[in-house]
Design an enzyme around this catalytic site. Sequence first.
Site, PDB file in Angstrom:
ATOM      1  N   ALA A  65       0.863  -1.181   0.000  1.00 46.88           N
ATOM      2  CA  ALA A  65       0.000   0.000   0.000  1.00 46.88           C
ATOM      3  C   ALA A  65       0.902   1.235   0.000  1.00 46.88           C
ATOM      4  O   ALA A  65       2.064   1.170   0.419  1.00 46.88           O
ATOM      5  CB  ALA A  65      -0.882  -0.015   1.242  1.00 46.88           C
ATOM      6  N   GLY A 108       0.632  -5.012   0.948  1.00 50.59           N
ATOM      7  CA  GLY A 108      -0.587  -5.070   0.145  1.00 50.59           C
ATOM      8  C   GLY A 108      -0.349  -5.728  -1.215  1.00 50.59           C
ATOM      9  O   GLY A 108      -1.271  -6.302  -1.795  1.00 50.59           O
ATOM     10  N   GLU A 111      -0.577  -9.284  -0.567  1.00 54.64           N
ATOM     11  CA  GLU A 111      -2.001  -9.553  -0.275  1.00 54.64           C
ATOM     12  C   GLU A 111      -2.840  -9.535  -1.554  1.00 54.64           C
ATOM     13  O   GLU A 111      -3.755 -10.339  -1.717  1.00 54.64           O
ATOM     14  CB  GLU A 111      -2.522  -8.535   0.754  1.00 54.64           C
ATOM     15  CG  GLU A 111      -1.915  -8.779   2.136  1.00 54.64           C
ATOM     16  CD  GLU A 111      -2.166  -7.648   3.125  1.00 54.64           C
ATOM     17  OE1 GLU A 111      -1.989  -6.468   2.750  1.00 54.64           O
ATOM     18  OE2 GLU A 111      -2.536  -7.934   4.276  1.00 54.64           O
ATOM     19  N   GLU A 131       5.019  -4.988   6.892  1.00 60.93           N
ATOM     20  CA  GLU A 131       4.331  -3.899   7.608  1.00 60.93           C
ATOM     21  C   GLU A 131       4.876  -3.701   9.017  1.00 60.93           C
ATOM     22  O   GLU A 131       4.875  -2.593   9.558  1.00 60.93           O
ATOM     23  CB  GLU A 131       2.822  -4.186   7.690  1.00 60.93           C
ATOM     24  CG  GLU A 131       2.088  -4.095   6.354  1.00 60.93           C
ATOM     25  CD  GLU A 131       2.002  -5.409   5.605  1.00 60.93           C
ATOM     26  OE1 GLU A 131       2.831  -6.316   5.866  1.00 60.93           O
ATOM     27  OE2 GLU A 131       1.115  -5.539   4.755  1.00 60.93           O
TER      28      GLU A 131
HETATM   29  C1  HXC Z   1       5.026   4.343  -1.299  1.00 54.40           C
HETATM   30  C2  HXC Z   1       6.911   3.365  -2.154  1.00 54.40           C
HETATM   31  C3  HXC Z   1       6.562   2.121  -1.566  1.00 54.40           C
HETATM   32  C4  HXC Z   1       5.332   2.049  -0.837  1.00 54.40           C
HETATM   33  C5  HXC Z   1       8.428   1.876  -2.608  1.00 54.40           C
HETATM   34  N1  HXC Z   1       8.063   3.148  -2.775  1.00 54.40           N
HETATM   35  N2  HXC Z   1       7.524   1.223  -1.864  1.00 54.40           N
HETATM   36  N3  HXC Z   1       6.153   4.450  -2.010  1.00 54.40           N
HETATM   37  N4  HXC Z   1       4.619   3.187  -0.743  1.00 54.40           N
HETATM   38  N5  HXC Z   1       4.886   0.928  -0.299  1.00 54.40           N
HETATM   39  C6  HXC Z   1       8.793   4.192  -3.510  1.00 54.40           C
HETATM   40  C7  HXC Z   1      10.004   4.694  -2.747  1.00 54.40           C
HETATM   41  O1  HXC Z   1       9.635   5.655  -1.804  1.00 54.40           O
HETATM   42  C8  HXC Z   1      10.833   5.256  -3.874  1.00 54.40           C
HETATM   43  O2  HXC Z   1      10.317   6.517  -4.246  1.00 54.40           O
HETATM   44  C9  HXC Z   1      10.562   4.305  -5.029  1.00 54.40           C
HETATM   45  O3  HXC Z   1       9.324   3.654  -4.713  1.00 54.40           O
HETATM   46  C10 HXC Z   1      11.634   3.242  -5.188  1.00 54.40           C
HETATM   47  O4  HXC Z   1      11.811   2.600  -3.923  1.00 54.40           O
HETATM   48  P1  HXC Z   1      13.247   2.424  -3.218  1.00 54.40           P
HETATM   49  O5  HXC Z   1      12.982   2.222  -1.778  1.00 54.40           O
HETATM   50  O6  HXC Z   1      14.168   3.530  -3.615  1.00 54.40           O
HETATM   51  O7  HXC Z   1      13.754   1.082  -3.915  1.00 54.40           O
HETATM   52  P2  HXC Z   1      14.712  -0.048  -3.305  1.00 54.40           P
HETATM   53  O8  HXC Z   1      15.861   0.580  -2.570  1.00 54.40           O
HETATM   54  O9  HXC Z   1      15.002  -0.972  -4.437  1.00 54.40           O
HETATM   55  O10 HXC Z   1      13.825  -0.800  -2.219  1.00 54.40           O
HETATM   56  C11 HXC Z   1      12.705  -1.540  -2.625  1.00 54.40           C
HETATM   57  C12 HXC Z   1      11.834  -1.904  -1.389  1.00 54.40           C
HETATM   58  C13 HXC Z   1      11.499  -0.637  -0.574  1.00 54.40           C
HETATM   59  C14 HXC Z   1      12.570  -2.924  -0.522  1.00 54.40           C
HETATM   60  C15 HXC Z   1      10.574  -2.574  -1.957  1.00 54.40           C
HETATM   61  O11 HXC Z   1      10.992   0.358  -1.473  1.00 54.40           O
HETATM   62  C16 HXC Z   1      10.497  -0.847   0.509  1.00 54.40           C
HETATM   63  O12 HXC Z   1      10.836  -1.370   1.578  1.00 54.40           O
HETATM   64  N6  HXC Z   1       9.255  -0.426   0.249  1.00 54.40           N
HETATM   65  C17 HXC Z   1       8.187  -0.488   1.255  1.00 54.40           C
HETATM   66  C18 HXC Z   1       7.687  -1.904   1.421  1.00 54.40           C
HETATM   67  C19 HXC Z   1       6.598  -1.975   2.479  1.00 54.40           C
HETATM   68  O13 HXC Z   1       6.830  -1.647   3.642  1.00 54.40           O
HETATM   69  N7  HXC Z   1       5.434  -2.377   2.082  1.00 54.40           N
HETATM   70  C20 HXC Z   1       4.258  -2.465   2.993  1.00 54.40           C
HETATM   71  C21 HXC Z   1       3.463  -1.194   2.958  1.00 54.40           C
HETATM   72  S1  HXC Z   1       2.153  -1.177   4.108  1.00 54.40           S
HETATM   73  P3  HXC Z   1      11.237   7.849  -4.252  1.00 54.40           P
HETATM   74  O14 HXC Z   1      10.287   8.934  -4.602  1.00 54.40           O
HETATM   75  O15 HXC Z   1      11.848   7.951  -2.912  1.00 54.40           O
HETATM   76  O16 HXC Z   1      12.249   7.534  -5.318  1.00 54.40           O
HETATM   77  C22 HXC Z   1       0.978  -2.134   3.388  1.00 54.40           C
HETATM   78  C23 HXC Z   1      -0.315  -2.320   4.180  1.00 54.40           C
HETATM   79  C24 HXC Z   1      -1.312  -3.141   3.404  1.00 54.40           C
HETATM   80  O17 HXC Z   1       1.138  -2.647   2.342  1.00 54.40           O
HETATM   81  C25 HXC Z   1      -2.672  -3.143   4.046  1.00 54.40           C
HETATM   82  C26 HXC Z   1      -3.637  -2.214   3.433  1.00 54.40           C
HETATM   83  C27 HXC Z   1      -3.979  -2.430   2.007  1.00 54.40           C
END
Ligand code: HXC
Length: 257
Positions: A65, A108, A111, A131
């Site tokens: 998400a 998400g 999911e 998360e």
């Molecule tokens: C918003 C995101 C994002 C996310 C990545 N980006 N994941 N933006 N929400 N979930 C964005 C980053 O901010 C970045 O933008 C660009 O995508 C590239 O990501 P990087 O982090 O620079 O890439 P990398 O170093 O290769 O790392 C990849 C990654 C990391 C390991 C996937 O991005 C990451 O940990 N993302 C979050 C994963 C996460 O926590 N997901 C769960 C979310 S909560 P900029 O602008 O900075 O370049 C969830 C709840 C679900 O999903 C329940 C409700 C539906």
Amino acid sequence: MEFIKVNKTYAKHIALIQLNRPKELNALNLQLMGEIRDSLKELDQDDEVRVIIITGDERAFAAGADIKQMAGKSTIDMWKVDQFSTWDQINKTRKPIIAAVSGFALGGGCELAMTCDMIVASETAQFGQPEIKIGVMPGAGGTQRLTKALGKAKAMELVLTGKFISAEEALGYGLINKVVPVEVYLKEAVSLASEIASMSPIAVQMAKEAVKRSFEVPLEEGLHFERKNFYMLFSSEDQKEGMNAFVEKRKPDFKGR
Ligand code: HXC
């Protein structure tokens, strides 16, 4: 559609939905999820479409998400938005949905893949529920669907540590159907979809409904539901076509009637 691309005629009887926020690793903002919901609803009503594939791109199916969209929200903000009614609608899609996953399928994103009926993955795919690392927990079915697929011990480990598993590991746990080289993961999903699309679409949808029911109800109720659908299929033309084709030693031509 701003954040997804939809091709209703990607292959014979197969529609493709491609998530299209590549710079954000296809992070699932509310609009994107609404677009998926609306297009699935439309494709579900389209008789030409028998199977739907959802994919991202090589780097990411979806990294979860949209954290930036959620970061400042209060409980009441989240409650008002009621994003999970969108997920509930997606889960009600009658036609089979195959997730074609490459790269990150996290939070998400994982999911969403698990909400689909089957998952074809590239060797580069990674699945996880990270998360916990941002101070929350899965909210769109992760604790339930992952546990049903992986069992308690492994699901608990993934949900409490946020670590990822590879496509090979996911295959070993039965979370996904296939792992193939990255160059062919979409082709492989299309091939699986084509096989299903050659069957009676009514039988396919009723069978999907019955398999899904097994996750919801006790065995006796599930068996009752299965029998009801089994009997119902005998009022379809496709049942006559399928069984007559067998007797006449020819290939059936299912019309979805
Ligand atoms: C918003 C995101 C994002 C996310 C990545 N980006 N994941 N933006 N929400 N979930 C964005 C980053 O901010 C970045 O933008 C660009 O995508 C590239 O990501 P990087 O982090 O620079 O890439 P990398 O170093 O290769 O790392 C990849 C990654 C990391 C390991 C996937 O991005 C990451 O940990 N993302 C979050 C994963 C996460 O926590 N997901 C769960 C979310 S909560 P900029 O602008 O900075 O370049 C969830 C709840 C679900 O999903 C329940 C409700 C539906």
